[in-house]
Every structure is written in structure tokens, then in C-alpha cells.
Design an enzyme around this catalytic site. Structure first.
Site, mmCIF file in Angstrom:
data_model
loop_
_atom_site.group_PDB
_atom_site.id
_atom_site.type_symbol
_atom_site.label_atom_id
_atom_site.label_comp_id
_atom_site.label_asym_id
_atom_site.label_seq_id
_atom_site.Cartn_x
_atom_site.Cartn_y
_atom_site.Cartn_z
ATOM 1 N N GLU A 53 1.061 -1.411 -0.171
ATOM 2 C CA GLU A 53 -0.046 -0.076 -0.260
ATOM 3 C C GLU A 53 0.714 1.532 0.111
ATOM 4 O OE1 GLU A 53 -2.828 3.394 0.469
ATOM 5 O OE2 GLU A 53 -0.627 2.699 2.440
ATOM 6 N N ASP A 54 2.342 1.312 0.930
ATOM 7 C CA ASP A 54 2.572 2.325 0.355
ATOM 8 C C ASP A 54 4.087 1.419 0.659
ATOM 9 O OD1 ASP A 54 3.194 5.161 0.474
ATOM 10 O OD2 ASP A 54 3.498 5.662 2.737
ATOM 11 N N HIS A 115 -0.740 0.660 7.199
ATOM 12 C CA HIS A 115 -0.950 1.441 6.359
ATOM 13 C C HIS A 115 0.206 1.820 5.826
ATOM 14 C CE1 HIS A 115 -4.962 3.508 4.789
ATOM 15 N NE2 HIS A 115 -4.613 3.392 4.222
ATOM 16 N N HIS A 134 -3.492 0.075 12.262
ATOM 17 C CA HIS A 134 -5.072 -0.612 12.514
ATOM 18 C C HIS A 134 -5.001 -1.035 13.941
ATOM 19 C CE1 HIS A 134 -5.267 3.568 10.047
ATOM 20 N NE2 HIS A 134 -5.273 2.449 8.811
ATOM 21 N N ASN A 168 -4.310 7.894 7.974
ATOM 22 C CA ASN A 168 -3.995 7.183 6.580
ATOM 23 C C ASN A 168 -3.012 7.328 5.890
ATOM 24 O OD1 ASN A 168 -3.900 6.900 3.572
ATOM 25 N ND2 ASN A 168 -5.891 6.554 3.815
ATOM 26 N N ASN A 224 -5.570 11.939 1.926
ATOM 27 C CA ASN A 224 -4.883 10.399 2.355
ATOM 28 C C ASN A 224 -3.333 10.583 1.978
ATOM 29 O OD1 ASN A 224 -4.047 7.913 0.200
ATOM 30 N ND2 ASN A 224 -5.814 7.836 -0.405
ATOM 31 N N ASP A 269 -3.961 8.510 -4.335
ATOM 32 C CA ASP A 269 -4.093 8.212 -3.356
ATOM 33 C C ASP A 269 -2.681 8.626 -2.568
ATOM 34 O OD1 ASP A 269 -3.261 5.796 -1.434
ATOM 35 O OD2 ASP A 269 -5.145 4.802 -2.112
ATOM 36 N N ASN A 270 -1.266 7.682 -2.655
ATOM 37 C CA ASN A 270 -0.082 7.977 -2.346
ATOM 38 C C ASN A 270 0.890 9.253 -3.101
ATOM 39 O OD1 ASN A 270 -0.933 7.037 0.320
ATOM 40 N ND2 ASN A 270 0.189 5.014 -0.023
#
Length: 355
Positions: A53-54, A115, A134, A168, A224, A269-270
Site C-alpha cells: 500500500e505504501d 498502512h 490499524h 491514512n 489521503n 492516493d499516495n
């Protein structure tokens, strides 16, 4: 008369529902299709199957990757397994990933659910990794020190705060200092769903330090990604459901002043920032409906944007990569190192390409 009032209220309710449904579809870009843009030499990264995700690339070419995110309403291919932080050496000819062992005070890894991530390197060249976590769908920020020799992360601290309810992404500006995006105002799942459906735009950005915590920007429709310019003077924030990138000027007292916004036809997004050129690289979702309502037969596409000269009157925006989901589903992040591009996804694979 009473019947007429009831009918009027029902009619108003239906009209309101139709209006919000139309707005919801627009914000999710529900009807957008992708025209492919290919790169010459791309390979899927071995060892990443359940998300990337990142990611954050150090100047020496070591990349940290957060994998295995479980997020309400989003697909997970391993819902019962904890997430992990992976390491990848981009100097290698055919780089693979290695799971970093976590040591120190964080003993319960069964609920580790990473995340957004960010790194900070101090004057002694110690590298700190800050990870949005999370556990049980709550929000914490975990502070680690990277042990390069041992290929491990030493857990130093867990950060919780009432102004960090739904974090986030973060960008570190010190070992325990960071800006963070909250993508929702509410934490209750029912209220979160209505907040998103109605487009309340109540999400916000916080500055955190051990001595003070405060809201520095607000009014976002799903804040975000967040990052900072190489000179530390500007902060970039992506507003997912408004399809915008915002530029803020950062002041000495850590407050932010809005400078400008850029609009896109995709859900941004990122944000990664090239430390040499200052270019922004954005992982994007062309059609958000396919992310939030997953269908394996019609998977979410991937898109990567590059923004050059963002502070000028005429920034240059280039669509660098676009793919309809057959190779890469749901891109969230993209970052460059020595002519190579690494693309991560919310719950799928990762792709490594030559530019």
C-alpha cells in the site's frame, strides 16, 4: 393534508438520495475506463501478493514496503494474517523482498495492520520508520528504528491521540514529529459510511509532536496521501474523492497555508517526492467504484501520474503508466530510484519497471 406532507417528504428524500447517489458515483469516478500506457520493461516483484500500500525509498536504494493492509470495505486476500513491513534493495539486478523482523517493546504482532509509512534520518544517520497501524481497526502510529545490519525494526513507541482517529498516511519531519492525514472524521463504521456517501468533507490533517498536537488543514473529502518538498518548505496533500492534489506552504511554527490545488480525472492516493528533482509521483485509482466494490471479473485498474514543476504557473502532468487490472490491481503508490519505477497496490501485487 397529512398524506400530502408525507408524500412531499418521501419525494424530497428520494430526490436527495438520487442527488447524493449521482454525486457519489462522480466522486468515485464510477464510469471511468482506462486506456493502457505501457512501460518497456516491467516485472512483478517476487514475494508480494497481498498488497504494497505504501513504500518509501532511502537515498541508498533500500525500500520499505507496507504489506497486508486490512481496511474496512476494501478487499484483502489474507484477512486473517497480520501485515508486515518488507525490505527491497533496488541496487540489486533482480531485487526480491525480505520481511523485516520486529523486535523491542511491540510484542503483539497478531494485530499489526500497516498502512501509510514515512522515514526520518537524523544527523547521526539513524533511520526511523514511522508506520500507520490499524490494530482492530483503530489508529496508532508505530515508531521504529531501522537496524540495517540485523535487517530488523526495533520498536520504540506507540503513539495514540484523539486527533489521530482515522489515520491514512504520514510524513515524518522528525523522529517523533509528523503530519498525518485522517481520511474520516468518524470512527464508528456506520457513521463513516454515511460520511463518505454524503461527501461531508470533514476529514483533516494534523501536526503531531510530543509537546503539541493540532489540526493544520481541514475540509477534505477523504484526505489521503501526504508528503513534503525536498527543501521542506511545502506540504502536498491528496484529496482522494475530490480528485485533487493540494499544495500548502509550511511555516516555522508548523502551520500550513494553502497555495494552490490541481484537479485530475482519477482518485489520487499516495504521493512520493523525487528527492533530486522534486517531482511528485502519484499512485491513482482511475475508477474508485472498483476499489470499494471489488469484483475479480472486473478488477480495479492502476494509474501512475508524474507532476513536474508543481510550484510554477504551468505544472507538467504526465500519465506514466496505466493498466486495466489484468497485471496490477488498485495502485496506491509509485516511487523512482535511478531510472526505475516501483509501483505498489492496496491489496494486490507490486510492479518494478524501467522508465
Amino acid at each position: 393534508m397529512a398524506k400530502l406532507m408525507v408524500l412531499t417528504l418521501v419525494g424530497l428524500g428520494l430526490a436527495l438520495f438520487r442527488d447524493h447517489r449521482s454525486s457519489y458515483q462522480t466522486r468515485l469516478n464510477a464510469f471511468r475506463e482506462v486506456k493502457p500506457v505501457e512501460l518497456p520493461n516491467c516485472n512483478l516483484v517476487k514475494g508480494i501478493e497481498v498488497g504494497s500500500e505504501d513504500l518509501e525509498i532511502l537515498p541508498n536504494g533500500l525500500a520499505f514496503i507496507s504489506s497486508g493492509l486490512k481496511y474496512p470495505g476494501i478487499k484483502s486476500f489474507e484477512p486473517d494474517k497480520p501485515g508486515k513491513i518488507l525490505l527491497m534493495d533496488l541496487n540489486e539486478e533482480d531485487p526480491a523482498v525480505l520481511e523485516l523482523e520486529i523486535t523491542g517493546s511491540k510484542s503483539d504482532l497478531s494485530s499489526f495492520n500497516p498502512h501509510g509509512i514515512s522515514t526520518f534520518t537524523d544527523e547521526d544517520n539513524a533511520v526511523y520508520l514511522l508506520v500507520v497501524n490499524h490494530p482492530d481497526f483503530k489508529s496508532t502510529v508505530e515508531l521504529f528504528k531501522f537496524q540495517e545490519e540485523e535487517k530488523s525494526l526495533l520498536h520504540l513507541k506507540t503513539i495514540r491521540h484523539r486527533l489521530l482517529p482515522s489515520v491514512n498516511d504520514i510524513v515524518a519531519v522528525g523522529p517523533e514529529h509528523f503530519y498525518a492525514t485522517n481520511d474520516h472524521y468518524f470512527t464508528d463504521p456506520y457513521l463513516r459510511s454515511w460520511e463518505m456517501y454524503l461527501g461531508l468533507a470533514w476529514s483533516y490533517v494534523v501536526y503531531y509532536s510530543p509537546s503539541e498536537v493540532r489540526v493544520v488543514a481541514e475540509g477534505f473529502d477523504f484526505a489521503n496521501g501526504i508528503n513534503i518538498s525536498p527543501d521542506g518548505k511545502y506540504v502536498y496533500i491528496s484529496e482522494l474523492l475530490a480528485h485533487k492534489i493540494h499544495v500548502y506552504e509550511k511555516h516555522a511554527n508548523w502551520t500550513l497555508t494553502p497555495l494552490k490545488s490541481l484537479d485530475f480525472d482519477t482518485l489520487v492516493d499516495n504521493i512520493s517526492v523525487d528527492p533530486v528533482t522534486g517531482d511528485l509521483w502519484i499512485g491513482c485509482h482511475p475508477n474508485g467504484m472498483k476499489i470499494f466494490f471489488y469484483d475479480a471479473e472486473n478488477p480495479p485498474a492502476s494509474e501512475v501520474l508524474r507532476i513536474q514543476n508543481i510550484l510554477t504557473e504551468e505544472p507538467k502532468v504526465t500519465l506514466v503508466y496505466a493498466e486495466n487490472g489484468t497485471v496490477l490491481q488498485g495502485s496506491t503508490v509509485a516511487s523512482v530510484y535511478k531510472g526505475k519505477l516501483l509501483i505498489g497496490t492496496v491489496f494486490h501485487k507490486a510492479l518494478y519497471c524501467e522508465l
